[in-house]
Design a protein around this motif. Structure first.
Motif, PDB file in Angstrom:
ATOM      1  N   MET A  41      -6.217   5.955  -1.599  1.00  0.00           N
ATOM      2  CA  MET A  41      -6.542   7.272  -1.059  1.00  0.00           C
ATOM      3  C   MET A  41      -5.391   8.229  -1.347  1.00  0.00           C
ATOM      4  O   MET A  41      -4.235   7.897  -1.080  1.00  0.00           O
ATOM      5  CB  MET A  41      -6.768   7.188   0.454  1.00  0.00           C
ATOM      6  CG  MET A  41      -7.977   6.361   0.823  1.00  0.00           C
ATOM      7  SD  MET A  41      -7.973   5.872   2.558  1.00  0.00           S
ATOM      8  CE  MET A  41      -6.899   4.448   2.487  1.00  0.00           C
ATOM      9  N   VAL A  42      -5.722   9.404  -1.879  1.00  0.00           N
ATOM     10  CA  VAL A  42      -4.731  10.436  -2.149  1.00  0.00           C
ATOM     11  C   VAL A  42      -5.024  11.577  -1.180  1.00  0.00           C
ATOM     12  O   VAL A  42      -6.078  12.222  -1.271  1.00  0.00           O
ATOM     13  CB  VAL A  42      -4.805  10.915  -3.619  1.00  0.00           C
ATOM     14  CG1 VAL A  42      -3.807  12.038  -3.867  1.00  0.00           C
ATOM     15  CG2 VAL A  42      -4.551   9.749  -4.573  1.00  0.00           C
ATOM     16  N   GLY A  43      -4.121  11.798  -0.233  1.00  0.00           N
ATOM     17  CA  GLY A  43      -4.312  12.798   0.813  1.00  0.00           C
ATOM     18  C   GLY A  43      -4.310  14.220   0.287  1.00  0.00           C
ATOM     19  O   GLY A  43      -3.853  14.494  -0.835  1.00  0.00           O
ATOM     20  N   ALA A  44      -4.785  15.151   1.101  1.00  0.00           N
ATOM     21  CA  ALA A  44      -4.965  16.545   0.699  1.00  0.00           C
ATOM     22  C   ALA A  44      -3.666  17.230   0.274  1.00  0.00           C
ATOM     23  O   ALA A  44      -3.683  18.102  -0.596  1.00  0.00           O
ATOM     24  CB  ALA A  44      -5.624  17.332   1.830  1.00  0.00           C
ATOM     25  N   ARG A  45      -2.540  16.838   0.843  1.00  0.00           N
ATOM     26  CA  ARG A  45      -1.260  17.477   0.490  1.00  0.00           C
ATOM     27  C   ARG A  45      -0.446  16.662  -0.515  1.00  0.00           C
ATOM     28  O   ARG A  45       0.658  17.045  -0.872  1.00  0.00           O
ATOM     29  CB  ARG A  45      -0.443  17.722   1.745  1.00  0.00           C
ATOM     30  CG  ARG A  45      -1.094  18.748   2.646  1.00  0.00           C
ATOM     31  CD  ARG A  45      -0.217  19.089   3.796  1.00  0.00           C
ATOM     32  NE  ARG A  45      -0.842  20.119   4.616  1.00  0.00           N
ATOM     33  CZ  ARG A  45      -0.386  20.503   5.780  1.00  0.00           C
ATOM     34  NH1 ARG A  45       0.710  19.963   6.270  1.00  0.00           N
ATOM     35  NH2 ARG A  45      -1.001  21.436   6.451  1.00  0.00           N
ATOM     36  N   ALA A  46      -0.985  15.556  -0.970  1.00  0.00           N
ATOM     37  CA  ALA A  46      -0.276  14.688  -1.909  1.00  0.00           C
ATOM     38  C   ALA A  46      -0.273  15.292  -3.310  1.00  0.00           C
ATOM     39  O   ALA A  46      -1.223  15.965  -3.714  1.00  0.00           O
ATOM     40  CB  ALA A  46      -0.928  13.316  -1.945  1.00  0.00           C
ATOM     41  N   VAL A  47       0.819  15.031  -4.029  1.00  0.00           N
ATOM     42  CA  VAL A  47       0.922  15.395  -5.445  1.00  0.00           C
ATOM     43  C   VAL A  47       1.304  14.120  -6.184  1.00  0.00           C
ATOM     44  O   VAL A  47       2.385  13.571  -5.984  1.00  0.00           O
ATOM     45  CB  VAL A  47       1.974  16.498  -5.682  1.00  0.00           C
ATOM     46  CG1 VAL A  47       2.105  16.794  -7.163  1.00  0.00           C
ATOM     47  CG2 VAL A  47       1.610  17.762  -4.908  1.00  0.00           C
ATOM     48  N   VAL A  48       0.395  13.652  -7.030  1.00  0.00           N
ATOM     49  CA  VAL A  48       0.589  12.392  -7.738  1.00  0.00           C
ATOM     50  C   VAL A  48       0.562  12.657  -9.234  1.00  0.00           C
ATOM     51  O   VAL A  48      -0.447  13.111  -9.769  1.00  0.00           O
ATOM     52  CB  VAL A  48      -0.507  11.374  -7.349  1.00  0.00           C
ATOM     53  CG1 VAL A  48      -0.333  10.075  -8.115  1.00  0.00           C
ATOM     54  CG2 VAL A  48      -0.499  11.123  -5.846  1.00  0.00           C
ATOM     55  N   LYS A  49       1.702  12.401  -9.878  1.00  0.00           N
ATOM     56  CA  LYS A  49       1.788  12.508 -11.340  1.00  0.00           C
ATOM     57  C   LYS A  49       1.873  11.089 -11.858  1.00  0.00           C
ATOM     58  O   LYS A  49       2.960  10.557 -12.098  1.00  0.00           O
ATOM     59  CB  LYS A  49       3.008  13.327 -11.748  1.00  0.00           C
ATOM     60  CG  LYS A  49       2.933  14.767 -11.303  1.00  0.00           C
ATOM     61  CD  LYS A  49       4.175  15.540 -11.713  1.00  0.00           C
ATOM     62  CE  LYS A  49       4.087  16.977 -11.222  1.00  0.00           C
ATOM     63  NZ  LYS A  49       5.301  17.743 -11.555  1.00  0.00           N
ATOM     64  N   ALA A  50       0.710  10.437 -11.965  1.00  0.00           N
ATOM     65  CA  ALA A  50       0.678   9.021 -12.310  1.00  0.00           C
ATOM     66  C   ALA A  50      -0.710   8.632 -12.780  1.00  0.00           C
ATOM     67  O   ALA A  50      -1.696   9.288 -12.439  1.00  0.00           O
ATOM     68  CB  ALA A  50       1.050   8.183 -11.079  1.00  0.00           C
ATOM     69  N   ASN A  51      -0.771   7.554 -13.531  1.00  0.00           N
ATOM     70  CA  ASN A  51      -2.050   6.930 -13.850  1.00  0.00           C
ATOM     71  C   ASN A  51      -2.430   6.061 -12.666  1.00  0.00           C
ATOM     72  O   ASN A  51      -1.595   5.322 -12.139  1.00  0.00           O
ATOM     73  CB  ASN A  51      -1.948   6.105 -15.129  1.00  0.00           C
ATOM     74  CG  ASN A  51      -1.724   6.976 -16.343  1.00  0.00           C
ATOM     75  OD1 ASN A  51      -2.176   8.116 -16.413  1.00  0.00           O
ATOM     76  ND2 ASN A  51      -1.011   6.447 -17.322  1.00  0.00           N
ATOM     77  N   LEU A  52      -3.688   6.149 -12.233  1.00  0.00           N
ATOM     78  CA  LEU A  52      -4.163   5.428 -11.060  1.00  0.00           C
ATOM     79  C   LEU A  52      -5.188   4.380 -11.469  1.00  0.00           C
ATOM     80  O   LEU A  52      -6.099   4.681 -12.245  1.00  0.00           O
ATOM     81  CB  LEU A  52      -4.811   6.381 -10.061  1.00  0.00           C
ATOM     82  CG  LEU A  52      -4.027   7.630  -9.651  1.00  0.00           C
ATOM     83  CD1 LEU A  52      -4.842   8.460  -8.674  1.00  0.00           C
ATOM     84  CD2 LEU A  52      -2.689   7.248  -9.065  1.00  0.00           C
ATOM     85  N   VAL A  53      -5.060   3.164 -10.924  1.00  0.00           N
ATOM     86  CA  VAL A  53      -6.025   2.101 -11.156  1.00  0.00           C
ATOM     87  C   VAL A  53      -6.310   1.425  -9.820  1.00  0.00           C
ATOM     88  O   VAL A  53      -5.393   0.955  -9.151  1.00  0.00           O
ATOM     89  CB  VAL A  53      -5.499   1.049 -12.165  1.00  0.00           C
ATOM     90  CG1 VAL A  53      -6.527  -0.054 -12.363  1.00  0.00           C
ATOM     91  CG2 VAL A  53      -5.145   1.696 -13.495  1.00  0.00           C
ATOM     92  N   ALA A  54      -7.602   1.387  -9.434  1.00  0.00           N
ATOM     93  CA  ALA A  54      -8.010   0.752  -8.178  1.00  0.00           C
ATOM     94  C   ALA A  54      -9.499   0.463  -8.228  1.00  0.00           C
ATOM     95  O   ALA A  54     -10.216   0.986  -9.085  1.00  0.00           O
ATOM     96  CB  ALA A  54      -7.697   1.654  -6.989  1.00  0.00           C
ATOM     97  N   LYS A  55      -9.967  -0.328  -7.292  1.00  0.00           N
ATOM     98  CA  LYS A  55     -11.396  -0.595  -7.184  1.00  0.00           C
ATOM     99  C   LYS A  55     -12.135   0.676  -6.763  1.00  0.00           C
ATOM    100  O   LYS A  55     -13.113   1.076  -7.363  1.00  0.00           O
ATOM    101  CB  LYS A  55     -11.661  -1.718  -6.179  1.00  0.00           C
ATOM    102  CG  LYS A  55     -13.129  -2.049  -6.021  1.00  0.00           C
ATOM    103  CD  LYS A  55     -13.346  -3.190  -5.060  1.00  0.00           C
ATOM    104  CE  LYS A  55     -14.832  -3.509  -4.942  1.00  0.00           C
ATOM    105  NZ  LYS A  55     -15.059  -4.620  -4.006  1.00  0.00           N
ATOM    106  N   SER A  56     -11.645   1.305  -5.710  1.00  0.00           N
ATOM    107  CA  SER A  56     -12.253   2.520  -5.181  1.00  0.00           C
ATOM    108  C   SER A  56     -11.147   3.544  -4.938  1.00  0.00           C
ATOM    109  O   SER A  56     -10.103   3.199  -4.386  1.00  0.00           O
ATOM    110  CB  SER A  56     -12.993   2.199  -3.882  1.00  0.00           C
ATOM    111  OG  SER A  56     -13.598   3.347  -3.359  1.00  0.00           O
TER     112      SER A  56
END
Length: 140
Positions: free
Chosen positions: A66-81
């Motif tokens: 889960m990426v929250g509303a105020r999060a900033v993620v500069k990354a490749n993401l891998v997950a089931k959901s």
């Protein structure tokens, strides 16, 4: 030093609250708080919620990210959901489902068999949401 089993036995026989460390061990979701900045590779064998800033890669395997509303993620993401309410700059791969909320944005390529995108969400990149249809078509 007491083992986790010993701590559980003590807390069951004693009416006082469980030690904080034991409560933290039972948390079902790992959490990166709003004031936390992480640079590097994150792997988790449990669900993960990001509310801070992350740069690198995030892999949670067969779990929920889960990426929250105020999060900033500069990354490749891998997950089931994956549920995105914040900003993601990088490629997103969900093996089961991707949910993009109204406040969510992705700048990068998306791959997921199921994609739910709420009005207001932003995607800048390629989207592959073919799911099982592409496999059935190729297979005959």
């Amino acid at each position: 030093m007491a083992s986790a089993d010993t701590l559980r036995e003590r807390s069951q026989t004693n009416s006082s609250p469980a030690p904080r460390s034991e409560v933290d061990e039972r948390r079902a979701t790992a959490w990166i708080g709003q004031g936390v900045v992480i640079e590097g590779r994150i792997t988790s064998s449990q669900d993960l919620r990001i509310d801070g800033r992350v740069e690198g890669t995030v892999e949670v395997g067969d779990h929920v990210l889960m990426v929250g509303a105020r999060a900033v993620v500069k990354a490749n993401l891998v997950a089931k959901s994956i549920l995105i309410s914040g900003t993601v700059i990088g490629n997103v791969t969900a093996t089961d489902r991707l949910d993009l909320q109204a406040t969510g944005s992705v700048e990068g390529d998306i791959s997921s068999p199921r994609l739910v995108m709420v009005d207001g969400a932003v995607v800048k990149g390629r989207v592959d949401a073919s799911g099982n249809r592409a496999k059935k078509t190729q297979g005959g």
